[in-house]
Design a protein around this motif. Structure first.
Motif, mmCIF file in Angstrom:
data_model
loop_
_atom_site.group_PDB
_atom_site.id
_atom_site.type_symbol
_atom_site.label_atom_id
_atom_site.label_comp_id
_atom_site.label_asym_id
_atom_site.label_seq_id
_atom_site.Cartn_x
_atom_site.Cartn_y
_atom_site.Cartn_z
ATOM 1 N N ARG A 26 74.337 24.868 -12.337
ATOM 2 C CA ARG A 26 74.767 25.033 -10.949
ATOM 3 C C ARG A 26 74.870 23.657 -10.308
ATOM 4 N NH1 ARG A 26 74.934 30.252 -9.204
ATOM 5 N NH2 ARG A 26 73.922 31.770 -10.577
ATOM 6 N N ASN A 27 75.890 23.493 -9.461
ATOM 7 C CA ASN A 27 76.061 22.198 -8.810
ATOM 8 C C ASN A 27 75.149 22.076 -7.588
ATOM 9 O OD1 ASN A 27 77.310 23.641 -6.725
ATOM 10 N ND2 ASN A 27 79.386 23.101 -7.372
ATOM 11 N N ALA A 28 75.296 21.021 -6.855
ATOM 12 C CA ALA A 28 74.416 20.761 -5.713
ATOM 13 C C ALA A 28 74.521 21.841 -4.644
ATOM 14 C CB ALA A 28 74.741 19.391 -5.125
ATOM 15 N N ASP A 29 75.649 22.545 -4.599
ATOM 16 C CA ASP A 29 75.826 23.620 -3.619
ATOM 17 C C ASP A 29 75.371 24.974 -4.151
ATOM 18 O OD1 ASP A 29 76.981 21.839 -1.780
ATOM 19 O OD2 ASP A 29 78.951 22.064 -2.735
ATOM 20 N N GLY A 30 74.842 24.981 -5.373
ATOM 21 C CA GLY A 30 74.379 26.230 -5.963
ATOM 22 C C GLY A 30 75.458 27.051 -6.632
ATOM 23 N N MET A 31 76.694 26.499 -6.731
ATOM 24 C CA MET A 31 77.794 27.220 -7.367
ATOM 25 C C MET A 31 77.738 27.034 -8.883
ATOM 26 S SD MET A 31 79.236 28.658 -4.885
ATOM 27 C CE MET A 31 80.706 29.269 -5.710
ATOM 28 N N SER A 60 83.098 18.810 -13.348
ATOM 29 C CA SER A 60 81.693 19.157 -13.129
ATOM 30 C C SER A 60 80.728 18.145 -13.747
ATOM 31 C CB SER A 60 81.417 20.551 -13.720
ATOM 32 O OG SER A 60 81.757 20.582 -15.103
ATOM 33 N N ALA A 63 77.532 17.283 -11.873
ATOM 34 C CA ALA A 63 76.565 18.377 -11.848
ATOM 35 C C ALA A 63 75.725 18.400 -13.119
ATOM 36 C CB ALA A 63 77.294 19.703 -11.666
ATOM 37 N N CYS A 67 71.664 17.472 -13.564
ATOM 38 C CA CYS A 67 71.043 18.792 -13.472
ATOM 39 C C CYS A 67 69.594 18.769 -13.951
ATOM 40 C CB CYS A 67 71.855 19.819 -14.262
ATOM 41 S SG CYS A 67 71.779 19.621 -16.060
#
Length: 307
Positions: A26-31, A60, A63, A67
């Motif tokens: 998941r990226n910094a925005d939670g996606m 990505s 991310a 991570c």
């Protein structure tokens, strides 16, 4: 730095047969984000470590490089479309692929033969990639066969095993996809290939092929059978149809080649090269024929078709 030709070096690397995985986090925005990788390896049993190598060309990449957790899904036979989606589709990849949320809130691909969730152990920049090592915190396995990759193409161990049985024939179905004054071909290190799929039997080839093309973002009206032959070297029965493409997206991974250039186009398969050269000739006369035989020799049957 040694000045290697990137294409030939990539081809040499591609000689090593691997499995195919989808790596997710998941990226910094939670996606959720993910990519297809065959750069996967087990590293250690104590502690249990594995590695993957995200490339800097990935949207990505940031991310994955930063991570704290990630997951790896090892794809099964028949999941070529999943691999293609996570390799090239620019939209919401997870909307196109069945998946679920596993441990550590990480997305996992449904139907994968092995699934690993990991805590990041280390991330080290290495040239145009990052070596991302994870400590396995949970895993699940399945007895199904895995999807393989070599020489720029997917392969199936199950199909390879059946090909060794003289009584067993793989059924391959594909199409010459005409788009305006071009034909859509699949690039590989050995040359261009026609888009094709493996089917369990010879019933329902047309519907199965149309669905496979739709999954690759190609809208096509399939026409008559153009070539039917046996390839004793690969142990496969080939059925090729003519098709007229009405829409195609870049995510298909196919390259348009002018019909006039087909006789000189480098193809991975001699049989497909001959078929494309015949198609180029017959396009000029509008007098299409049906070939029946084997990969080396057969008979041409005339019929009146208008593509």
């Amino acid at each position: 730095m040694t000045d290697f030709d990137p294409r030939t070096l990539r081809s040499a690397f591609g000689r090593f047969m691997t499995g195919v995985t989808v790596v997710t986090t998941r990226n910094a925005d939670g996606m959720p984000v993910g990519f297809t990788a065959n750069s996967f390896a087990s590293v250690s049993m104590g502690p249990p470590l594995l590695l993957v190598c995200p490339g800097k060309f990935l949207s990505s990449y940031t991310a994955f490089e930063g991570c704290t957790d990630f997951a790896v899904s090892v794809l099964a036979e028949g999941q070529e479309n999943v691999a293609t989606t996570f390799a090239s589709y620019k939209g919401d990849r997870f909307a196109k692929v069945p998946h679920h949320v596993g441990a550590q809130n990480l997305p996992l691909i449904d139907g994968a033969i092995a699934q690993f969730t990991c805590r990041t152990y280390s991330a080290q920049e290495a040239g145009d990639h990052c070596v991302l090592i994870g400590e396995v915190t949970s895993y699940k396995t399945d007895d199904a066969r895995g999807l393989g990759y070599a020489d720029g193409q997917f392969f199936s161990l199950g199909l390879e095993r059946s090909a060794r049985d003289p009584a067993a024939k793989r059924n391959m179905c594909g199409a010459i996809l005409r788009y305006l004054d071009q034909v859509l071909l699949e690039p590989s290190d050995q040359g261009y290939r026609l888009p094709a799929m493996t089917v369990s039997d010879r019933i329902g080839l047309r519907d199965g092929l149309a669905a496979a093309m739709a999954a690759r973002h190609i809208t096509v009206n399939l026409g008559p059978v153009y070539s039917v032959y046996e390839d004793d070297r690969s142990g496969a029965h080939h059925s090729w149809l003519l098709g007229k493409v009405t829409a195609v997206e870049p995510a298909s991974g196919l390259v348009p080649v002018p019909i006039a250039d087909l006789p000189e186009t480098r193809c991975a398969s001699p049989a497909e090269a001959c078929m494309l050269a015949r198609f180029a000739r017959e396009t000029r006369t509008r007098d299409f024929t049906l070939y029946i035989g084997n990969a080396d020799r057969g008979e041409i049957h005339s019929y009146s078709e208008r593509l």
